[in-house]
Design an enzyme around this catalytic site. Structure first.
Site, PDB file in Angstrom:
ATOM      1  N   ALA A  66      48.443  34.779  45.004  1.00 29.06           N
ATOM      2  CA  ALA A  66      48.643  34.283  46.362  1.00 29.06           C
ATOM      3  C   ALA A  66      48.816  32.763  46.336  1.00 29.06           C
ATOM      4  CB  ALA A  66      47.456  34.678  47.237  1.00 29.06           C
ATOM      5  N   GLY A 111      47.587  38.493  43.654  1.00 31.22           N
ATOM      6  CA  GLY A 111      48.612  39.137  44.455  1.00 31.22           C
ATOM      7  C   GLY A 111      49.825  39.552  43.655  1.00 31.22           C
ATOM      8  N   GLU A 114      48.931  42.817  42.343  1.00 28.18           N
ATOM      9  CA  GLU A 114      48.932  43.757  43.464  1.00 28.18           C
ATOM     10  C   GLU A 114      50.364  44.157  43.831  1.00 28.18           C
ATOM     11  OE1 GLU A 114      45.064  42.958  46.135  1.00 28.18           O
ATOM     12  OE2 GLU A 114      46.342  41.192  45.875  1.00 28.18           O
ATOM     13  N   GLU A 134      40.233  37.144  41.838  1.00 31.33           N
ATOM     14  CA  GLU A 134      39.824  36.665  43.155  1.00 31.33           C
ATOM     15  C   GLU A 134      38.340  36.333  43.259  1.00 31.33           C
ATOM     16  OE1 GLU A 134      43.700  38.807  43.907  1.00 31.33           O
ATOM     17  OE2 GLU A 134      41.947  39.067  42.609  1.00 31.33           O
TER      18      GLU A 134
END
Length: 258
Positions: A66, A111, A114, A134
């Protein structure tokens, strides 16, 4: 047919739509990339490819995660809106009628992993590193990681990866089922394209039924799952491409699948 926004490019070659992330320095999944992913999926909705191939245009990175700089400069409401946009993009990718293949050549973290897990299958270069770090930021994976990772590798391995935030090698990722194939360093896109070509050779309705039925195994009892399997194969025989596939086999010819 092709298109792009400032961070994502896409082009369609026959039944394969290739989506390329290209936001230096590391493909951080900020608003520009998430908007580009949605735009590429809009194109996919209109052009109906059989396979989506997702890769990076940046050497050494699939996607580093992210956009942390963006997150440090927004309030709680904006943080939720940012997360919702990213999550909805990955949900669209995971639910798309086309199968999808992630080509990972380098880092796929947070991310970025993901995003790869939202794809149907994953191919990684031998030098790649994968992880969900994270917890080291005081967060948890928030774009499907806590749900998709256990379904791929099991509870124990998923907890090990997420609680430590460590990075996995491609070899370990292959061994535990996080990736499906491994390629020589630098060859992940070519290997993923080869896999995409293989996937294009089978019946799309049958492939979608396989995916639905396998996913149902995680949510149903064995008896309910077996009944669901019967429903799927019956539907393929009555309304899918099974008649063409069976006839082609008997006639010793290539089936004319969509």
């Amino acid at each position: 047919m092709s298109g792009e926004n400032t961070a994502v490019m896409w082009s369609q070659d026959g039944p394969i739509l290739h989506i390329v992330l290209n936001r230096p320095p590391a493909n951080a999944l900020g608003p520009v990339i998430t908007e580009g992913l949605h735009a590429a999926l809009d194109f996919a909705d209109a052009s109906a490819p059989k396979v989506l191939l997702v890769s990076s245009g940046l050497p050494g990175f699939f996607a580093a995660g992210a956009d942390i700089k963006h997150m440090t400069n927004i309030d709680a409401a904006s943080f939720k809106a940012y997360g919702d946009t990213l999550r909805s993009g990955l949900a669209r990718l995971a639910a798309h009628p086309a199968l999808s293949v992630a080509a990972i050549d380098g880092l796929a973290l947070g991310g970025g992993l993901e995003l790869a897990m939202a794809c149907t299958m994953r191919v990684a270069g031998a030098q790649s590193k994968l992880g969900l770090p994270e917890v080291k930021l005081g967060l948890i994976p928030g774009a499907g990681g806590t749900q998709r990772l256990p379904r791929l590798v099991g509870r124990g391995a998923a907890l090990d990866i997420m609680l430590t935030g460590r990075q996995l090698t491609a070899d370990e990722a292959l061994r535990i089922g996080l990736i499906d194939r491994i390629a020589e360093a630098g060859d992940a896109v070519a290997a993923a394209r080869q896999l995409a070509d293989e996937l294009c050779g089978a019946s799309a309705p049958a492939q979608r039924a396989v995916t639905r039925t396998v996913d149902a195994a995680f949510d149903m009892s064995i008896d309910d799952g077996l009944r669901y399997e019967v429903d799927q194969i019956q539907a393929l025989f009555e309304d899918g491409e099974a008649t063409e596939g069976l006839r082609a086999f008997v006639e010793k010819r290539r089936p004319n699948f969509t």
